[in-house]
Design a protein around this motif. Structure first.
Motif, PDB file in Angstrom:
ATOM      1  N   LYS A  83     -30.965  10.704  41.078  1.00 42.57           N
ATOM      2  CA  LYS A  83     -31.724  10.555  39.939  1.00 42.57           C
ATOM      3  C   LYS A  83     -32.130   8.918  39.475  1.00 42.57           C
ATOM      4  N   SER A  84     -33.213   8.861  38.651  1.00 45.45           N
ATOM      5  CA  SER A  84     -33.397   7.488  38.268  1.00 45.45           C
ATOM      6  C   SER A  84     -32.464   7.210  37.102  1.00 45.45           C
ATOM      7  N   GLY A  85     -32.368   5.792  36.854  1.00 42.74           N
ATOM      8  CA  GLY A  85     -31.363   5.525  35.741  1.00 42.74           C
ATOM      9  C   GLY A  85     -30.209   4.959  36.130  1.00 42.74           C
ATOM     10  N   TYR A 128     -27.755   0.887  39.047  1.00 40.70           N
ATOM     11  CA  TYR A 128     -29.209   1.162  38.490  1.00 40.70           C
ATOM     12  C   TYR A 128     -30.201   1.530  39.366  1.00 40.70           C
ATOM     13  N   ASP A 129     -31.191   2.490  39.363  1.00 40.21           N
ATOM     14  CA  ASP A 129     -32.156   2.699  40.191  1.00 40.21           C
ATOM     15  C   ASP A 129     -31.808   2.345  41.509  1.00 40.21           C
ATOM     16  N   SER A 130     -31.258   3.025  42.189  1.00 44.90           N
ATOM     17  CA  SER A 130     -30.736   2.974  43.485  1.00 44.90           C
ATOM     18  C   SER A 130     -31.942   3.298  44.338  1.00 44.90           C
ATOM     19  N   ILE A 131     -31.850   2.373  45.772  1.00 42.65           N
ATOM     20  CA  ILE A 131     -32.937   2.593  46.612  1.00 42.65           C
ATOM     21  C   ILE A 131     -33.397   3.852  47.027  1.00 42.65           C
ATOM     22  N   SER A 132     -32.283   4.937  46.658  1.00 45.49           N
ATOM     23  CA  SER A 132     -32.548   6.269  47.108  1.00 45.49           C
ATOM     24  C   SER A 132     -32.840   7.184  45.996  1.00 45.49           C
ATOM     25  N   VAL A 133     -33.519   6.514  44.831  1.00 45.90           N
ATOM     26  CA  VAL A 133     -33.992   7.516  43.784  1.00 45.90           C
ATOM     27  C   VAL A 133     -34.867   8.245  44.281  1.00 45.90           C
ATOM     28  N   ASP A 134     -34.905   9.820  43.922  1.00 43.86           N
ATOM     29  CA  ASP A 134     -35.584  10.565  44.563  1.00 43.86           C
ATOM     30  C   ASP A 134     -35.975  11.657  43.567  1.00 43.86           C
ATOM     31  N   GLU A 135     -37.141  11.659  42.853  1.00 42.37           N
ATOM     32  CA  GLU A 135     -37.653  12.658  41.991  1.00 42.37           C
ATOM     33  C   GLU A 135     -38.869  13.429  42.170  1.00 42.37           C
ATOM     34  N   MET A 136     -39.070  13.420  43.510  1.00 43.49           N
ATOM     35  CA  MET A 136     -40.442  14.053  44.146  1.00 43.49           C
ATOM     36  C   MET A 136     -40.577  15.272  43.823  1.00 43.49           C
ATOM     37  N   SER A 137     -41.500  15.977  43.440  1.00 39.98           N
ATOM     38  CA  SER A 137     -41.992  17.311  43.442  1.00 39.98           C
ATOM     39  C   SER A 137     -41.757  17.728  44.625  1.00 39.98           C
ATOM     40  N   GLY A 154     -37.166   3.402  48.494  1.00 38.31           N
ATOM     41  CA  GLY A 154     -38.001   2.164  48.570  1.00 38.31           C
ATOM     42  C   GLY A 154     -37.684   1.327  47.113  1.00 38.31           C
ATOM     43  N   HIS A 155     -38.625   0.736  46.637  1.00 38.24           N
ATOM     44  CA  HIS A 155     -38.300  -0.305  45.243  1.00 38.24           C
ATOM     45  C   HIS A 155     -38.366   0.446  44.106  1.00 38.24           C
ATOM     46  N   ALA A 156     -37.623   1.368  43.950  1.00 37.43           N
ATOM     47  CA  ALA A 156     -37.563   2.015  42.719  1.00 37.43           C
ATOM     48  C   ALA A 156     -37.006   1.182  41.503  1.00 37.43           C
ATOM     49  N   LEU A 157     -36.310   0.235  41.972  1.00 35.37           N
ATOM     50  CA  LEU A 157     -35.669  -0.491  40.715  1.00 35.37           C
ATOM     51  C   LEU A 157     -36.603  -1.487  40.166  1.00 35.37           C
ATOM     52  N   ASN A 158     -37.447  -2.199  40.888  1.00 38.03           N
ATOM     53  CA  ASN A 158     -38.145  -3.087  40.218  1.00 38.03           C
ATOM     54  C   ASN A 158     -39.579  -2.324  39.689  1.00 38.03           C
TER      55      ASN A 158
END
Length: 354
Positions: A83-85, A128-137, A154-158
Motif C-alpha cells: 500500500k502507499s504510505g 515510504y511509498d515503495s516503487i511497488s506501491v499497488d492500489e490498482m482497481s 513506478g515513480h509512486a514516491l514522487n
C-alpha cells in the motif's frame, strides 16, 4: 519538538543521503561509486556493507552525529505489492528484500541500510511509498491476456508527494480530489490519484516513450525481434529500458541536447521531441477517462518538467481536460523525509509489512 531524519536513496551508481530537521534541509549529498568499484560485486545486495560504511564516513565528515537522529527512512525497494504510505522496517521485510525481491534493484538496499543505522542508535526505520506501491482497481489489472496481469511499479514516491503537496498548497483535501500526476524523467509514469488512492497507472513499459525507455511498442514486431536470433534476452530488455526512447533515435538521452539540436534546425530531432509530447498527452488523456473526465488537476513533475519548452507544448495539448500544475524535480529525498516526519508527528500511522 523537532525531529531529525536521515533519508537514504540508493541508486545504481550512487547513494543519495539527506538530513532534515523537521522540514528544514540540513544536508543533501550524493556518494558516487566508480564502475571499477562496483565491478567487484556480483549483485546490488553484495554492496550493502560498502554503502553503509560510505554513508557513515560522509556523515562524520559533515559533522552529523547519528545519535541525534530520531528516525531513518530508506527508499522502498522491489517488494511484493504494498500500500502507499509508510512501513516500519521489520525483519520480514529485510528477509524479503535479501532473498525474495521482485527484481535485483539498488533501491532494495534502502530499507536494509536504514534499519542497520537506526538499530545502532535504537530508533525506528521506515520506507515510504515503495516503487511497488499497488492500489490498482481490479478492472485496471486486466491486460487483455489471461496469463499476464498489469502491475503497478513506478515513480509512486514522487508522484504521491506532489499530489499531497498540491492539495496542501491549495488548502484542499487530497482524499476528495481526482489528480493525474505525470512523472517525466529518464523513465515516465502516469498515475491517477482517485480520492486518495492510486487506482491506476501507466508504467514506463506500457505508455509513452521517454529519454531512454521505449514505452509501449507494437507487440508483434517486438516478438519478431525477440525471436530473430540477433539479440539475447539481456539485449532486448536493454533495448526497451536503457537504450530505447529518444536514445534509440538520436543517440542521446539528454533532452537539453535534443532541444539544442532543434534550435540548430534538426528536423528529425523535432519530430522525435514532438512525438514524445504527443504520446505523453495521449497517456494523460487515457487516465482522464478512468474518472469520466472529472479531473481536478494535472500535475507535471520529474526532471523534464524543468523544461519550459516541453511543458508549454504538453500543456497546450492537455489543458482542455483540467488545469495544469508544473512541479518540477525528482523530490525523492524530501518525499522520504516528509513521509517519515508525518509518522513521527502522529499525522500518519506506519503500516506493518507481513
Amino acid at each position: 519538538m523537532s525531529f531529525k531524519i536521515l533519508a537514504i536513496n540508493p541508486g545504481s551508481t550512487s547513494t543519495k543521503i539527506a538530513v532534515y530537521d523537521d522540514e528544514k534541509l540540513i544536508m543533501n549529498e550524493s556518494i558516487l561509486y566508480s564502475s571499477e568499484e562496483l565491478s567487484k560485486y556480483k549483485s546490488n545486495m553484495e554492496q550493502l556493507e560498502m554503502r553503509i560504511e560510505s554513508i557513515k564516513k560522509l556523515l562524520l565528515e559533515k559533522n552529523i552525529k547519528i545519535e541525534n537522529l530520531d528516525a531513518v527512512v530508506g527508499r522502498g525497494g522491489a517488494l511484493p505489492p504494498v500500500k502507499s504510505g509508510a512501513y516500519k522496517v521489520n525483519d520480514y521485510m529485510i528477509d524479503t528484500l535479501k532473498n525474495r525481491a521482485v527484481l535485483d534493484h539498488a533501491s532494495n538496499l534502502g530499507a536494509i541500510i536504514a534499519k542497520s543505522i537506526a538499530d545502532s542508535i535504537n530508533v525506528d526505520s521506515y520506507i515510504y511509498d515503495s516503487i511497488s506501491v499497488d492500489e490498482m482497481s481490479d478492472v485496471a489489472r486486466i491486460s487483455g491476456l489471461k496469463d499476464i496481469e498489469r502491475k503497478s511499479m513506478g515513480h509512486a514516491l514522487n508522484t504521491r508527494a506532489m499530489a499531497l503537496k498540491y492539495a496542501k498548497d491549495k488548502n484542499l483535501d487530497y482524499k476528495k480530489l481526482n489528480l493525474i500526476v505525470a512523472h517525466i524523467g529518464g523513465g515516465a509514469t502516469v498515475y491517477l490519484h482517485e480520492h486518495g488512492k492510486m487506482s491506476d497507472m501507466i508504467s514506463d513499459d506500457e505508455g509513452p516513450f521517454s529519454p531512454d525507455r521505449s514505452g509501449r511498442v507494437p507487440c508483434i514486431s517486438l516478438i519478431e525481434e525477440c525471436y530473430s536470433s540477433k539479440f539475447t534476452e539481456y539485449d532486448m530488455k536493454k533495448k526497451i529500458r536503457g537504450k530505447g526512447g529518444i536514445y534509440s533515435y538520436l543517440k542521446t538521452n539528454d533532452l537539453r541536447k535534443v532541444e539544442e539540436m532543434i534550435d540548430n534546425d534538426d528536423k528529425n530531432a523535432q519530430i522525435i521531441y514532438d512525438a514524445m509530447i504527443y504520446q505523453m498527452a495521449k497517456a494523460i488523456g487515457e487516465m482522464a477517462t478512468v474518472v469520466d473526465g472529472k479531473v481536478d488537476a494535472i500535475i507535471i513533475t520529474g526532471g523534464i518538467a524543468h523544461s519550459k519548452k516541453f511543458t508549454e507544448k504538453l500543456t497546450k495539448k492537455i489543458k482542455f481536460i483540467s488545469k495544469v500544475e508544473i512541479m518540477p524535480g525528482e523530490n525523492e529525498m524530501e518525499s522520504l523525509a516528509f513521509g517519515a516526519l508525518r509518522v513521527l508527528k502522529g499525522e500518519e500511522e506506519a503500516r506493518e509489512f507481513k
